[in-house]
Design a protein around this motif. Structure first.
Motif, short mmCIF file in Angstrom:
data_model
loop_
_atom_site.label_atom_id
_atom_site.label_comp_id
_atom_site.label_asym_id
_atom_site.label_seq_id
_atom_site.Cartn_x
_atom_site.Cartn_y
_atom_site.Cartn_z
N SER A 79 0.82 -1.21 0.00
CA SER A 79 0.00 0.00 0.00
C SER A 79 0.86 1.26 0.00
O SER A 79 2.03 1.23 0.38
CB SER A 79 -0.92 0.02 1.22
N THR A 80 0.27 2.36 -0.40
CA THR A 80 0.97 3.64 -0.38
C THR A 80 1.39 3.98 1.04
O THR A 80 2.50 4.46 1.27
CB THR A 80 0.09 4.75 -0.97
N GLY A 81 0.53 3.72 2.00
CA GLY A 81 0.86 3.98 3.40
C GLY A 81 2.08 3.21 3.85
O GLY A 81 2.97 3.75 4.53
N SER A 94 0.37 18.15 8.18
CA SER A 94 0.23 17.94 9.62
C SER A 94 0.54 16.49 10.00
O SER A 94 0.34 15.57 9.20
CB SER A 94 -1.18 18.31 10.09
N GLN A 95 1.03 16.31 11.21
CA GLN A 95 1.35 14.96 11.69
C GLN A 95 0.11 14.06 11.70
O GLN A 95 0.19 12.90 11.29
CB GLN A 95 2.04 15.03 13.06
N PRO A 96 -1.07 14.55 12.15
CA PRO A 96 -2.25 13.69 12.08
C PRO A 96 -2.59 13.26 10.65
O PRO A 96 -3.00 12.12 10.41
CB PRO A 96 -3.36 14.55 12.69
N THR A 97 -2.40 14.16 9.69
CA THR A 97 -2.64 13.80 8.28
C THR A 97 -1.64 12.74 7.83
O THR A 97 -2.02 11.77 7.16
CB THR A 97 -2.57 15.04 7.38
N LEU A 98 -0.37 12.92 8.19
CA LEU A 98 0.63 11.90 7.85
C LEU A 98 0.26 10.55 8.44
O LEU A 98 0.38 9.52 7.79
CB LEU A 98 2.02 12.32 8.34
N SER A 99 -0.20 10.56 9.67
CA SER A 99 -0.61 9.33 10.33
C SER A 99 -1.75 8.65 9.56
O SER A 99 -1.74 7.43 9.37
CB SER A 99 -1.05 9.62 11.76
N ARG A 100 -2.71 9.44 9.09
CA ARG A 100 -3.83 8.87 8.30
C ARG A 100 -3.33 8.33 6.96
O ARG A 100 -3.80 7.30 6.49
CB ARG A 100 -4.92 9.92 8.10
N LEU A 101 -2.38 9.03 6.34
CA LEU A 101 -1.82 8.55 5.06
C LEU A 101 -1.12 7.21 5.26
O LEU A 101 -1.28 6.28 4.46
CB LEU A 101 -0.85 9.58 4.48
N ALA A 123 -1.60 5.05 7.61
CA ALA A 123 -2.58 4.02 7.97
C ALA A 123 -3.53 3.70 6.81
O ALA A 123 -4.41 2.86 6.94
CB ALA A 123 -3.38 4.47 9.18
N ASP A 124 -3.34 4.36 5.68
CA ASP A 124 -4.22 4.23 4.51
C ASP A 124 -5.66 4.59 4.84
O ASP A 124 -6.60 4.06 4.26
CB ASP A 124 -4.15 2.81 3.91
N ALA A 125 -5.84 5.50 5.81
CA ALA A 125 -7.17 5.97 6.18
C ALA A 125 -7.70 7.00 5.16
O ALA A 125 -8.90 7.24 5.10
CB ALA A 125 -7.16 6.59 7.57
N ARG A 126 -6.79 7.57 4.40
CA ARG A 126 -7.18 8.45 3.29
C ARG A 126 -6.08 8.43 2.25
O ARG A 126 -4.91 8.24 2.57
CB ARG A 126 -7.50 9.85 3.78
#
Length: 112
Positions: free
Chosen positions: A5-7, A31-38, A40-43
């Motif tokens: 996956s990309t994440g 942002s760090q929360p956005t990086l975390s979502r990326l 985790a493949d959450a977005r």
């Protein structure tokens, strides 16, 4: 998160650069929360985010997206010694070959 996956590829780029999410956030403006979502493949990552991450970690966008033109053509054989991990060795080889292909595509000649 799957291995391809990309994440997962962003996480590998972070580890290879020996960088924390916080440091990457500072370097990229993501942002760090956005990086975390990326990671985790959450977005899905946007192209400008992938470009910023690639620049900060020293890899190519193709490596982050899995669109490598090199990986499918490379065959290698090696002996792991001294505790070396074969998969890590292969990833490093592919990283250098991907960078070489990118430089060739950009018309940047190798310096001897």
């Amino acid at each position: 998160m799957t291995a391809s996956s990309t994440g997962a590829r962003i996480a590998r780029a972070l580890a290879s650069a020996r960088m924390s999410q916080r440091t990457l956030a500072e370097l990229t403006g993501i942002s760090q929360p956005t990086l975390s979502r990326l990671i985790a493949d959450a977005r899905p990552a946007k192209m400008n985010e992938l470009l910023a991450i690639a620049t900060a970690t020293g890899c190519t966008v193709a490596e982050l997206t899995g669109a490598s033109t090199v990986a499918g053509r490379v065959q290698c054989a090696a002996r792991a010694t001294g505790g070396a991990n074969m998969e890590q060795m292969r990833e490093q080889l592919l990283h250098f070959l991907e960078l070489d292909a990118y430089l060739d595509d950009q018309g940047i000649a190798a310096v001897a």
